[in-house]
Design an enzyme around this catalytic site. Structure first.
Site, PDB file in Angstrom:
ATOM      1  N   ASP A 101       0.851  -1.194   0.000  1.00  0.00           N
ATOM      2  CA  ASP A 101       0.000   0.000   0.000  1.00  0.00           C
ATOM      3  C   ASP A 101       0.882   1.238   0.000  1.00  0.00           C
ATOM      4  O   ASP A 101       2.108   1.141   0.136  1.00  0.00           O
ATOM      5  CB  ASP A 101      -0.952   0.000   1.199  1.00  0.00           C
ATOM      6  CG  ASP A 101      -2.311   0.617   0.860  1.00  0.00           C
ATOM      7  OD1 ASP A 101      -2.320   1.670   0.186  1.00  0.00           O
ATOM      8  OD2 ASP A 101      -3.356   0.068   1.257  1.00  0.00           O
ATOM      9  N   HIS A 114     -12.930  -1.507  -8.036  1.00  0.00           N
ATOM     10  CA  HIS A 114     -14.096  -0.619  -8.194  1.00  0.00           C
ATOM     11  C   HIS A 114     -13.740   0.850  -7.956  1.00  0.00           C
ATOM     12  O   HIS A 114     -14.558   1.732  -8.202  1.00  0.00           O
ATOM     13  CB  HIS A 114     -15.257  -1.076  -7.299  1.00  0.00           C
ATOM     14  CG  HIS A 114     -15.104  -0.737  -5.846  1.00  0.00           C
ATOM     15  ND1 HIS A 114     -16.176  -0.663  -4.985  1.00  0.00           N
ATOM     16  CD2 HIS A 114     -14.006  -0.461  -5.086  1.00  0.00           C
ATOM     17  CE1 HIS A 114     -15.765  -0.350  -3.768  1.00  0.00           C
ATOM     18  NE2 HIS A 114     -14.453  -0.226  -3.802  1.00  0.00           N
TER      19      HIS A 114
END
EC number: 2.1.1.-
Length: 356
Positions: A222, A260
């Site tokens: 991340d 998404h």
């Protein structure tokens, strides 16, 4: 008698009732937030008896102004209407938690309390309130219209909002991780020796998987401000970096609620990066996607409505969207994958395995 526009009295009364439901719906999240702030779900959860009397509940509320105690039964009445609590009149005006109410208990392993609090953050509410203005301007998202920069840039610049967002993702990850290592997704991680959790945040999912599969090396990838000073141990490692730059090589890659957030072009770019970083299909290589598959499941109206609202959120916040199975398949083929399998046992979301 019918009116001039051919609406009968009964239809008008029904329409008015429905319109008032919409008008007053802003109070639902406000009342739930109030219950969380007062600690009501936690108090009921910790009570020795499953049913707690109103008087005992009021006595247990910290910092409650004595002059406001008469408001508590009013608040509890609407929260019972919402399905958060059960009301037990025969037990002396007692209350107990419903399954939905348990999800609001602090640190509950299946809870979504932190996600609810994120959704009620002023920055998020400001985005929703700015959709009308956004439709008239040239900015990419309503988030930018409301807050002057993209969601991701805002997270990087505002530590408080970034913390609330990360807490929400971690709370959702705790819920999802329990499902991933349960019978719902049996076999998904069997036989893997290494896994990269892309956009894995604080590592809640990777920690659960690493604990359930001690021989599986789990890497959380991340951004630096998300990873911060987190340190791994044993078969868990944290790596700071951008998923669009470099992904550590592994048997498999996990994308939980990542795709998404991005438009089709960026999704294909990321999936191609993933394909370069995983083993061959013969050696167990795959990408594991946890995301929504839009469907018109008329047997579950609430699920369909939630999917439609989530799709709206993605469009106004990230200029992305939720996808149908055909839209997913198109992305997989464009990225060069040979096939996929869907596991539809995660409620609002599904697990998709795609193979190189």
């Amino acid at each position: 008698m019918a009116s001039n526009n051919n609406i009968c009295a009964y239809e008008l009364i029904e329409a008015e009732a429905q319109s008032w439901d919409y008008i007053l719906s802003y109070l639902r999240p406000s009342c739930i937030k109030c219950a969380i702030q007062l600690g009501i779900p936690d108090i009921l959860h910790k009570n020795a008896d499953p049913i707690m009397s109103l008087s005992d509940l009021i006595a247990a509320l910290p910092n409650l102004n004595p002059s406001k105690t008469t408001f508590i039964p009013i608040l509890m009445r609407v929260l019972v209407d919402f399905g958060l609590f059960n009301y037990h009149q025969q037990q002396g005006d007692g209350y107990s938690l419903t399954t939905v109410g348990r999800l609001l208990v602090e640190n509950h392993h299946f809870g979504n309390r932190s996600f609810f609090l994120f959704a009620q953050h002023p920055v998020v509410l400001n985005t929703a309130a700015s959709v009308g203005d956004w439709l008239k301007d040239d900015l990419r998202t309503a988030f930018e219209t409301a807050d002057g920069k993209s969601h991701w840039d805002y997270c990087g610049a505002d530590p408080e909002f970034n913390g609330v967002f990360n807490d929400a993702m971690a709370g959702d990850s705790r819920l999802m991780s329990n499902l991933l290592i349960s019978d719902c997704c049996a076999g998904v991680f069997e036989g893997l020796t290494s896994l990269v959790d892309i956009g894995g945040g604080t590592g809640a999912v990777a920690m659960a998987i690493a604990g359930a599969f001690p021989s599986l090396k789990c890497i959380v990838l991340d951004l630096p401000h998300v990873i911060a000073d987190r340190k791994g141990s044993g078969n868990l490692e944290f790596v700071a970096g951008s998923m669009f730059d470099k992904i550590p090589h592994a048997n498999a890659i996990l994308l939980k609620w990542i795709l998404h957030n991005w438009d089709d072009e960026d999704c294909v770019k990321l999936l191609k990066k993933c394909k370069e970083s995983i083993s061959s299909r013969e050696n167990g290589g795959k990408v594991i996607i946890i995301d929504m598959i839009m469907e018109d499941n008329y047997n579950n109206k609430q699920l369909v409505q939630s999917q439609h609202l989530m799709d709206l959120i993605m469009r106004i916040t990230y200029a992305s969207k939720e996808r149908t199975e055909k839209e997913w398949e198109k992305l997989f083929l464009e990225a060069g994958f040979s096939g996929y399998k869907i596991i539809t046992s995660l409620g609002l979301r599904s697990l998709i395995e795609i193979y190189p």
